[in-house]
Write a protein that holds these residues in place. Structure first.
Motif, short mmCIF file in Angstrom:
data_model
loop_
_atom_site.label_atom_id
_atom_site.label_comp_id
_atom_site.label_asym_id
_atom_site.label_seq_id
_atom_site.Cartn_x
_atom_site.Cartn_y
_atom_site.Cartn_z
N TYR A 222 -10.51 12.94 5.08
CA TYR A 222 -11.32 13.68 4.11
C TYR A 222 -11.81 12.80 2.96
CZ TYR A 222 -7.12 13.82 1.14
OH TYR A 222 -6.03 13.49 0.38
N ASP A 223 -11.22 11.61 2.79
CA ASP A 223 -11.62 10.72 1.70
C ASP A 223 -12.47 9.57 2.25
OD1 ASP A 223 -11.43 8.50 -0.35
OD2 ASP A 223 -10.32 10.06 -1.40
N ASP A 224 -13.63 9.36 1.66
CA ASP A 224 -14.52 8.33 2.19
C ASP A 224 -13.98 6.92 2.00
OD1 ASP A 224 -14.83 8.24 -0.53
OD2 ASP A 224 -17.02 8.14 -0.52
N LYS A 225 -13.06 6.72 1.06
CA LYS A 225 -12.46 5.39 0.89
C LYS A 225 -11.71 4.99 2.15
CE LYS A 225 -11.66 5.67 -4.13
NZ LYS A 225 -10.60 5.69 -5.17
N VAL A 226 -11.08 5.96 2.78
CA VAL A 226 -10.33 5.67 4.00
C VAL A 226 -11.28 5.50 5.18
CG1 VAL A 226 -8.52 6.50 5.57
CG2 VAL A 226 -8.37 7.00 3.11
N ARG A 227 -12.29 6.32 5.22
CA ARG A 227 -13.22 6.29 6.35
C ARG A 227 -13.98 4.96 6.43
NH1 ARG A 227 -14.49 11.49 4.45
NH2 ARG A 227 -16.55 10.80 3.72
N VAL A 228 -14.27 4.37 5.28
CA VAL A 228 -15.06 3.12 5.27
C VAL A 228 -14.15 1.88 5.21
CG1 VAL A 228 -17.03 4.26 4.20
CG2 VAL A 228 -15.34 3.07 2.75
N ALA A 229 -12.86 2.09 5.02
CA ALA A 229 -11.95 0.94 4.94
C ALA A 229 -11.91 0.20 6.26
CB ALA A 229 -10.55 1.41 4.55
#
Length: 366
Positions: A358-365
């Motif tokens: 749900y957090d884009d920081k994780v999705r783009v990491a």
């Protein structure tokens, strides 16, 4: 007159002259003569040679020589006495109290081993190699010279230099490992000295680091219970140390695993405890450590410690975004080091799940 008889006569005369008050220049000349003569004698010589040495042996430990304030004289006295200890080994030529003073003088002279350009450097090396060869450092254990032994450890690591010839490194390593192997109990301060130098990087002391690695590799079995006790007290009980080494315990674990992984079999499982700690900083440091361990080339850390790997996988769904980002960032290095296998498959599955985080920081990491 035989050559041996001539040496014995010379020893007797030297003993008489050394027992009398002498100027510094005359004393230096006599001590140089004595050191050369003693170095020529074999270990366990005939009784006649032992008798001839008595005067010289006694004069060298008189207060006027053993406690002489001039450094050059002190060094030459240390050389002569170390040769006498070599000749009579394994017997001890002096009383316990005298031996304690002798070892203090010897350790003091080790402090000049970092100056390879000094005219006295070769003499200090001679003392060091003699101590290593005849194992006289073990006598320090028998005399319970704990503080002096610790001082010797610190001196070796402080003076270790890449400019020194290899034989100095070998002798230092041999003395340190001999003391550790022969110790009935290794003081915590001694273990901390080794670990502290293990963390030194190239700019601040690569020679000290190499020496620490060599000692750990040769004494891994002996050090294991003490290292386990230290790391467990930090990881499980949260204890701190005056040395501040507890703050770097993750780095200690990494360096130990690189040079002596068998030493950590009782420590690694405690990383699981850190992975579930409430303190975010602790969890992040544990994840970072595991990321480095997983990525070590030629190692199979995840296979060796499947329970730790399993807990690491759970951090992909950690409640804190920063932790989830950290494990995702570790995944690339892991996959490069271990592109195939069961663990790689499990890691890929966990990564795929994070694509829906749900957090884009994780999705783009990555």
């Amino acid at each position: 007159m035989s050559k041996n008889k001539a040496k014995e006569m010379e020893l007797i005369e030297l003993g008489k002259k050394l027992s009398k008050s002498q100027s510094k220049d005359a004393l230096v000349k006599l001590l140089l003569q004595a050191s050369t003569l003693l170095a020529e004698l074999d270990q366990s010589p005939p009784q006649s040679t032992h008798n001839a040495m008595k005067g010289c042996s006694s004069a060298l430990v008189s207060p006027s020589l053993l406690r002489h304030k001039d450094k050059e004289v002190g060094l030459l006295v240390a050389i002569c006495i170390s040769e006498i200890m070599r000749i009579v080994a394994p017997d001890a030529p002096y009383s316990d109290d005298t031996l304690k003073e002798i070892f203090q003088l010897i350790v003091t002279n080790f402090k000049g081993l970092d100056d390879v350009n000094s005219p006295s450097f070769s003499r200090r090396v001679n003392i060091l190699e003699t101590v290593a060869k005849v194992r006289s450092c073990v006598v320090m254990l028998d005399l319970e010279c704990d503080d002096l032994i610790l001082e010797m450890f610190e001196t070796f690591f402080d003076t270790a230099s890449d400019e020194q010839p290899h034989n100095v490194f070998v002798a230092m390593r041999n003395v340190l490992t001999l003391v550790l192997e022969e110790s009935e109990k290794i003081p915590a301060a001694m273990v901390e000295v080794i670990l502290k130098n293990l963390l030194k990087q190239k700019k601040e002391g690569s020679a000290a680091r190499k020496l620490a690695i060599a000692v750990v590799e040769k004494c891994a079995d002996k050090l294991e219970p003490y290292v386990r006790s230290f790391l467990t007290s930090v990881m499980v009980e949260g204890k701190s140390l005056d040395s501040g080494l507890h703050k770097d315990h993750h780095e200690v674990i990494f360096e130990l695993y690189c040079c002596a992984p068998q030493l950590l079999s009782g420590v690694i499982p405690h990383i699981n405890d850190e992975l579930v700690k409430d303190k975010l900083n602790v969890r992040l440091k544990a994840v970072a450590l595991l990321g480095r361990l997983f990525a070590l080339p030629g190692r199979q850390f995840a296979q060796e410690y499947p329970l730790v790997f399993g807990e690491f996988l759970k951090r992909f769904s950690d409640k804190v975004v920063d932790v989830r980002v950290a494990v995702v960032n570790c995944a690339k290095a892991f996959m490069e080091a271990n592109p195939t296998g069961e663990q790689a498959s499990e890691l890929l599955g966990a990564l795929q799940d994070r694509l829906l985080d749900y957090d884009d920081k994780v999705r783009v990491a990555r």
